[in-house]
Motif scaffolding. Structure first.
Motif, short mmCIF file in Angstrom:
data_model
loop_
_atom_site.label_atom_id
_atom_site.label_comp_id
_atom_site.label_asym_id
_atom_site.label_seq_id
_atom_site.Cartn_x
_atom_site.Cartn_y
_atom_site.Cartn_z
N GLN A 232 50.24 40.17 28.72
CA GLN A 232 49.13 39.98 28.61
C GLN A 232 49.28 40.41 31.01
O GLN A 232 48.48 41.31 31.23
N ALA A 233 50.11 39.88 31.64
CA ALA A 233 50.40 40.14 33.07
C ALA A 233 50.94 41.20 32.82
O ALA A 233 50.93 41.98 33.99
N ALA A 234 51.90 41.57 31.75
CA ALA A 234 52.55 43.31 31.81
C ALA A 234 51.89 44.48 32.10
O ALA A 234 52.10 44.93 32.04
N ALA A 235 51.48 44.07 30.49
CA ALA A 235 50.34 45.26 30.30
C ALA A 235 49.07 45.54 30.30
O ALA A 235 48.84 46.53 30.42
N PHE A 236 47.78 44.12 30.91
CA PHE A 236 47.12 44.24 31.45
C PHE A 236 45.88 43.87 32.39
O PHE A 236 46.91 43.43 33.14
N GLY A 237 45.19 44.98 33.00
CA GLY A 237 44.64 44.72 34.10
C GLY A 237 44.03 43.48 34.26
O GLY A 237 43.80 42.92 33.11
N PRO A 238 43.74 43.41 35.50
CA PRO A 238 43.10 41.98 34.94
C PRO A 238 40.88 41.69 35.24
O PRO A 238 40.66 40.79 35.08
N GLY A 239 40.85 43.22 34.78
CA GLY A 239 40.04 43.56 34.35
C GLY A 239 39.84 43.49 33.02
O GLY A 239 38.11 43.56 32.31
N GLN A 240 40.34 43.40 32.44
CA GLN A 240 40.80 43.74 30.53
C GLN A 240 40.49 42.38 30.51
O GLN A 240 41.34 41.77 30.51
N THR A 241 39.83 42.22 28.83
CA THR A 241 39.85 40.92 28.18
C THR A 241 40.40 41.52 26.91
O THR A 241 40.34 42.28 26.55
N LEU A 242 41.42 40.56 26.43
CA LEU A 242 42.27 40.59 25.07
C LEU A 242 41.23 40.39 23.50
O LEU A 242 40.67 39.97 24.02
N LEU A 243 41.22 41.44 22.72
CA LEU A 243 41.60 40.47 21.29
C LEU A 243 41.53 39.37 20.96
O LEU A 243 43.13 39.20 21.47
N CYS B 126 40.23 49.17 18.75
CA CYS B 126 41.53 48.56 19.47
C CYS B 126 40.31 49.29 20.99
O CYS B 126 40.46 50.38 20.92
N GLY B 127 40.67 48.37 22.22
CA GLY B 127 40.16 49.32 23.56
C GLY B 127 41.40 50.49 23.81
O GLY B 127 41.70 50.45 23.35
N ALA B 128 41.49 50.02 25.16
CA ALA B 128 41.85 51.04 26.21
C ALA B 128 43.81 51.36 25.97
O ALA B 128 44.42 52.36 26.53
N THR B 129 43.60 50.01 25.45
CA THR B 129 45.52 49.27 26.23
C THR B 129 46.00 48.61 24.76
O THR B 129 45.11 47.67 24.24
N ILE B 130 46.89 49.20 24.72
CA ILE B 130 48.11 48.11 22.83
C ILE B 130 50.02 48.14 23.57
O ILE B 130 49.75 48.47 24.26
N ALA B 131 50.16 46.53 23.41
CA ALA B 131 51.53 46.60 24.00
C ALA B 131 51.89 46.33 22.58
O ALA B 131 51.77 44.68 22.08
N GLY B 132 52.80 46.03 22.24
CA GLY B 132 53.80 45.71 21.44
C GLY B 132 55.55 44.83 21.39
O GLY B 132 56.12 45.80 22.45
N ILE C 213 51.51 42.48 18.47
CA ILE C 213 51.20 43.58 19.17
C ILE C 213 49.51 42.72 19.51
O ILE C 213 48.46 42.03 18.68
N CYS C 214 49.67 43.13 20.61
CA CYS C 214 47.95 42.37 21.98
C CYS C 214 47.24 43.65 22.49
O CYS C 214 48.25 44.71 22.33
N ARG C 215 45.79 43.64 22.13
CA ARG C 215 45.29 44.85 22.48
C ARG C 215 43.70 44.11 23.32
O ARG C 215 43.21 43.58 22.81
N SER C 216 43.64 45.39 24.07
CA SER C 216 42.53 45.07 24.78
C SER C 216 41.59 44.98 23.72
O SER C 216 41.22 45.91 23.26
#
Length: 221
Positions: free
Chosen positions: A93-104, A128-134, A201-204
């Protein structure tokens, strides 16, 4: 792509994990399609694999996905994790998503058998939102992205075990993505033998969905 004789274009000094059809495509997607090799230690990869294996073993491999995007897979949505695994996911989460993004709240776990593959597709913004990280576990693979309107524009990502990939923005919605089947698994001229592959896979959160909402069909990310 493999067999075309095109030069593997590097974005990093030393061994490359991203190659593309042109320098302009590489530059345009530099922050939208990212690979971080060695994100997991061997011990962390083992921690995730050991936690997931009992749940996955209870499921059979399937050959018909709800949107026909995946072949030879089993999958689950997981929201409860051990303390050690939660710490890993917090790093993602810290590496891939911005501070304003909420994850599923649930994490998508996709297990591809050695002969399995993911067909070219574009994820629906409903799920899925704007970002995914796997995170990639067990086997290396090649992810190919192709522009939906300009098929001559493409990118390939080499996903080694323990690596983290991040797709956001244009790479998510203007390009299809796929995981190549074993017989097509090349990164430039380099053969990348495919085995069983697990992705975590984490998703916004999709736009307009509340943090507590879920139950949407998982995506083949």
């Amino acid at each position: 792509m493999a067999g075309t004789g095109l030069l593997a274009l590097r974005t990093l000094p030393g061994p490359s994990w991203v190659r593309g059809s042109s320098p302009s495509v590489l530059s345009r997607l530099r922050d939208a399609a990212v690979v971080r090799p060695g994100f997991l230690s061997v011990a962390e990869e083992d921690t995730l694999s050991r936690e997931l294996e009992p749940e996955l073993r209870r499921r059979r491999y399937e050959y018909d996905h709800w949107d026909a995007a995946i072949h030879g897979f089993r999958e689950t949505e997981k929201s409860r994790w051990s303390e050690a695994s939660r710490a890993i996911l917090q790093r993602v989460q810290a590496a891939a998503f911005g501070p304003g993004q909420t994850l599923l709240s649930s994490v998508h776990v996709l297990d591809l058998e050695a002969r399995g593959y993911i067909k070219p597709h574009v994820d629906s913004v409903k799920f899925c939102g704007a970002t995914i990280a796997g995170l990639s576990l067990l086997s290396p693979s090649v992810m190919r992205l192709v522009h939906t309107r300009e098929p001559g524009e493409w990118l390939e990502l080499l996903l080694e075990p323990g690596s983290l990939y991040i797709l956001r923005g244009s790479a998510r919605h203007d390009f299809s993505h796929e995981i190549l089947r074993d017989e097509e698994s090349f990164f430039g001229e380099r053969r990348i033998p495919r085995g069983r592959r697990i992705s975590v896979i984490c998703r916004s959160l999709p736009e307009g969905m509340g943090p507590g909402e879920s139950g949407q069909p998982p995506q083949a990310c």
